[in-house]
Design a protein around this motif. Structure first.
Motif, PDB file in Angstrom:
ATOM      1  N   SER A 343       0.862  -1.308   0.060  1.00  0.00           N
ATOM      2  CA  SER A 343       0.130  -0.063   0.001  1.00  0.00           C
ATOM      3  C   SER A 343       0.769   1.379   0.036  1.00  0.00           C
ATOM      4  CB  SER A 343      -0.896   0.021   1.165  1.00  0.00           C
ATOM      5  OG  SER A 343      -1.777  -1.033   1.136  1.00  0.00           O
ATOM      6  N   LEU A 344       1.940   1.298   0.858  1.00  0.00           N
ATOM      7  CA  LEU A 344       2.841   2.560   0.840  1.00  0.00           C
ATOM      8  C   LEU A 344       3.632   2.568  -0.379  1.00  0.00           C
ATOM      9  CD1 LEU A 344       3.747   4.529   2.480  1.00  0.00           C
ATOM     10  CD2 LEU A 344       5.810   2.892   3.287  1.00  0.00           C
ATOM     11  N   ASP A 345       3.935   1.519  -0.918  1.00  0.00           N
ATOM     12  CA  ASP A 345       4.668   1.548  -2.291  1.00  0.00           C
ATOM     13  C   ASP A 345       3.566   2.117  -3.444  1.00  0.00           C
ATOM     14  OD1 ASP A 345       7.173   0.668  -3.919  1.00  0.00           O
ATOM     15  OD2 ASP A 345       5.606  -0.369  -5.049  1.00  0.00           O
ATOM     16  N   MET A 350       2.529   6.915  -6.631  1.00  0.00           N
ATOM     17  CA  MET A 350       1.556   8.086  -6.989  1.00  0.00           C
ATOM     18  C   MET A 350       2.060   9.506  -6.825  1.00  0.00           C
ATOM     19  SD  MET A 350      -1.341   6.725  -8.109  1.00  0.00           S
ATOM     20  CE  MET A 350      -1.761   5.043  -8.611  1.00  0.00           C
ATOM     21  N   LEU A 351       2.683   9.517  -5.487  1.00  0.00           N
ATOM     22  CA  LEU A 351       3.195  10.863  -5.227  1.00  0.00           C
ATOM     23  C   LEU A 351       4.293  11.214  -6.034  1.00  0.00           C
ATOM     24  CD1 LEU A 351       3.162  10.449  -1.308  1.00  0.00           C
ATOM     25  CD2 LEU A 351       1.825  12.176  -2.673  1.00  0.00           C
ATOM     26  N   GLY A 355       4.993  14.293  -8.638  1.00  0.00           N
ATOM     27  CA  GLY A 355       5.826  15.210  -8.366  1.00  0.00           C
ATOM     28  C   GLY A 355       5.625  15.750  -6.797  1.00  0.00           C
ATOM     29  N   LEU A 356       5.032  14.930  -6.143  1.00  0.00           N
ATOM     30  CA  LEU A 356       4.455  15.776  -4.744  1.00  0.00           C
ATOM     31  C   LEU A 356       5.502  14.694  -3.678  1.00  0.00           C
ATOM     32  CD1 LEU A 356       0.630  15.725  -4.766  1.00  0.00           C
ATOM     33  CD2 LEU A 356       2.354  17.539  -5.263  1.00  0.00           C
ATOM     34  N   SER A 461      -5.683   4.654   0.922  1.00  0.00           N
ATOM     35  CA  SER A 461      -5.751   5.289  -0.108  1.00  0.00           C
ATOM     36  C   SER A 461      -4.563   5.305  -1.069  1.00  0.00           C
ATOM     37  CB  SER A 461      -6.310   6.836   0.133  1.00  0.00           C
ATOM     38  OG  SER A 461      -6.555   7.498  -1.045  1.00  0.00           O
ATOM     39  N   SER A 462      -4.657   5.441  -2.371  1.00  0.00           N
ATOM     40  CA  SER A 462      -3.622   5.363  -3.118  1.00  0.00           C
ATOM     41  C   SER A 462      -3.032   6.850  -3.591  1.00  0.00           C
ATOM     42  CB  SER A 462      -3.949   4.466  -4.489  1.00  0.00           C
ATOM     43  OG  SER A 462      -4.932   4.943  -5.044  1.00  0.00           O
TER      44      SER A 462
END
Length: 585
Positions: A343-345, A350-351, A355-356, A461-462
């Motif tokens: 999930s963290l991956d 996504m981030l 670019g976040l 959440s992704s």
RNA sequence: GCUGGUGUAGCUCAAUGGCAGAGCAAUUGAUUUGUAAUCAAUAGGUUGCGGGUUCAAAUCCCAUCACCAGCUCCA
């Protein structure tokens, strides 16, 4: 706030001293005002006052003038210590100071700082004299509850900032102005991404075609990526009978946050869903599950409804109806760590794509053992789940801060935090570990030993909530989205009416290739059309005149780098296809 | 929900109890344009909505809705 000349902790001292000067000035002008507290913050300082008549903008001006006098007087700032009884006597008539002193454990030093005829209870440290503060500004006055508790009295808080010289203050104020220009609430409306209507209501934004387009692109991207990672999409109802929420605990622990339809005594009371978990659990419960079926990963682009209090809404960041990239993973205890890691991956992916990734921080949100009634489950379960989660986080070598009382009512969370353009922090993405709800819903699987067991559930959440994520993207890119996200990717600008047909052909070709294209066939000069397209932050402008029409080319202009020269249409298409495929930032 | 502020043309803003205005945008006409604003004309309003005070209200008062800053709460 970064600063070239002074280290952050030195700025804290600087700002803290300025807050004392502020309090000093207020006491001189309004002796009846009672003092609360006045700390430095990440980006300035504030002081809380108890006053019968709130401060007006005029008052701030007067206070600033008085501060100037105190600074000019160049008062030395001296530290002194008092015994508790002496201290209480010293602050006689200041109820908030008395309360603070009474809270100081016996044996601990009680220190004060004095400047001229003013002295304040304070741990320090401070600057040597008031004249060190060369430039300052009071920024706003707002309400704030004493000790941050809404049951307490509301005080008047004055915010300000200060610097060792005028230039640094001006630069800081300039940065604040620049930040305002990136504010999603302003840019999002200017760029026609969203709007609001007082007839629809607070916290219920209307996504305009361009904003909806971006959401659609993000949503397709997220759902496709989740599918690749073994998720199964569900579509569950937007509402349910109260029965469901009574099992989940929402009815007792989340009711204030829900829109409830019907009234006491009605045969059935429905409520709009504030979360998807109990709905997806019903999917799991629809048949018997074996350990061989696990993990089951459900995802859903979920429309959620939360009845936020009226003062809490903000643009697209805090709303009453929103779309969460929600998902629940049902797994065995042995699988929990891998699923959490996965999930963290996914969230990190996504981030990074958006670019976040450099802008976020991690928060391990735990329960508050002093506030048992806010949560379901036993202290043993909480401690156990939190310990499991902490060891996972530590093995993942995540750099997190721990926060008491920030957990969901059913379990601890890893919150991925981000700051908006005003420096206010919000949760962008969250990953939660839950053992309680599986028990409450009697979710089970048959293990290899033939025994029925409760699974663990990862709520995750992704990409977060699409509205909030969009808001932060608007601010991150100041509306100039990466090509793959831009609602309009290419704008074709014919030089004159003669070139409309060619412009149409170019636009049609691009459209056929799947690009988002607009053309500007208004009767205007090319400079004007460029200006408009630039203001709309369109990534590429294609200028089409005689020369291009003859050669079958386009003159390419990028919003970022200006004129790029002439390319054949095929060359241009290949170039932007590459840029889109790579999701270049 | 609480404290304070704001609400005037599509947008940004003026008009401090006495005739509601400007710039940009829009529409129409002229211009046929080469890399960030061509010129002119026209139109656009029950000043967020509802009460009240006043000879007279955008302006003062009350109520309400929305927006902004912050507190509390939260994705």
């Amino acid at each position: 706030m970064s600063n070239e000349f002074i280290k952050p902790d030195e700025m804290q001292v600087f700002w803290h001293t300025t807050s004392h000067i502020l309090a000093h000035a207020v006491k001189r002008l309004y002796p009846e005002v009672k003092l609360a507290i006045g700390p430095a913050t990440d980006s300035g300082f504030y002081y809380d006052f108890d006053t019968k008549t709130p401060f007006t903008a005029d008052d701030l001006g007067k206070i600033e003038k008085e501060m100037k006098r105190i600074i000019k007087e160049g008062l030395p700032i001296e530290r002194f210590e008092l015994e508790k009884s002496e201290a209480l006597e010293f602050v006689k008539g200041e109820p908030y100071k008395i309360e603070l002193i009474e809270g100081i454990p016996a044996g601990e030093a009680i220190t004060f700082y004095r400047q001229g005829d003013f002295a304040d209870l304070c741990a320090g440290p401070h600057l040597g004299k008031t004249s060190a503060v060369k430039a300052y500004k009071l920024l706003s006055v707002t309400g704030a509850y004493w000790r941050g508790d809404e049951k307490n009295k509301m005080l008047q808080r004055i915010y300000g900032v200060s610097f060792p010289d005028r230039q640094q203050l001006d630069e800081h104020l300039h940065r604040l102005e620049e930040a305002k220009k990136r504010d999603h609430n302003r840019l999002g409306r200017e760029l026609e991404l969203f709007t609001t209507s007082e007839y629809i209501g607070q916290g219920l934004p209307i996504l305009m075609p361009k904003g909806a387009r971006i959401m659609q692109i993000l949503q397709r991207f997220v759902e496709d990526e989740e599918e690749k990672r073994g998720y199964q999409l569900t579509k569950t109802p937007f509402m349910a009978k109260s029965d469901l929420y009574k099992i989940s605990g929402h009815w007792d622990h989340y009711r204030d946050g829900m829109f409830i339809m019907g009234k006491e005594g009605d045969k059935e009371i429905f409520a709009l869903r504030p979360m998807t978990c109990p709905f997806q659990f019903q999917a799991y419960l629809s048949k018997m599950r074996s350990y061989r079926d696990l993990p089951i990963r459900y995802n859903e682009t979920a429309t959620l409804f939360r009845n936020e209090a009226s003062g809490e809404m903000h643009g697209l960041i805090r709303v009453r109806q929103f779309t969460l990239s929600e998902g629940h993973i049902v797994c065995t205890p042995e699988q929990l760590e891998d699923e959490f890691r996965g999930s963290l991956d996914l969230a990190s992916f996504m981030l990074k794509t958006l670019g976040l990734d450099e802008d976020v921080s991690f928060r391990f949100s735990k329960w508050d053992a002093q506030n048992r009634e806010k949560y379901i489950g036993s202290p043993e379960q909480w401690e156990n789940t939190q310990n499991i989660m902490r060891s996972i986080l530590d093995r993942l070598e995540i750099n997190y801060v721990e926060a008491e009382g920030e957990a969901a009512f059913y379990g601890p969370k890893l919150d991925i935090q981000i700051k908006n353009v005003h420096g206010k922090e919000d949760t962008l993405i969250t990953i939660q570990v839950d053992f309680q709800l599986a028990e409450r819903f009697e979710m089970e699987y048959i293990d290899a030993d033939g025994q029925k067991k409760h699974p663990y559930i990862v709520h995750r959440s992704s990409i977060g909530c699409y509205e909030r994520t969009l808001a932060l993207l608007i601010e991150k890119y100041a509306g100039a989205f990466p090509l793959w996200l831009a609602p309009v990717q290419v704008k074709v600008l014919p030089i004159s009416e003669k070139h409309f047909d060619y412009a149409e052909a170019v636009a049609a070709r691009l459209q056929a290739c799947g690009f988002r294209v607009e053309k500007d066939t208004r009767n205007e000069k090319i400079g004007y059309k460029i200006r408009e397209a630039q203001k709309q932050k369109v990534p590429y402008m294609l200028i089409a005149g005689d020369k291009e029409e003859e050669q079958g080319t386009v003159s390419v202009r990028s919003r970022k780098d200006g004129e790029l020269g002439t390319l054949t249409l095929d060359e241009f298409i290949t170039a932007i296809q590459e840029e889109i495929k790579n999701k270049t930032i």
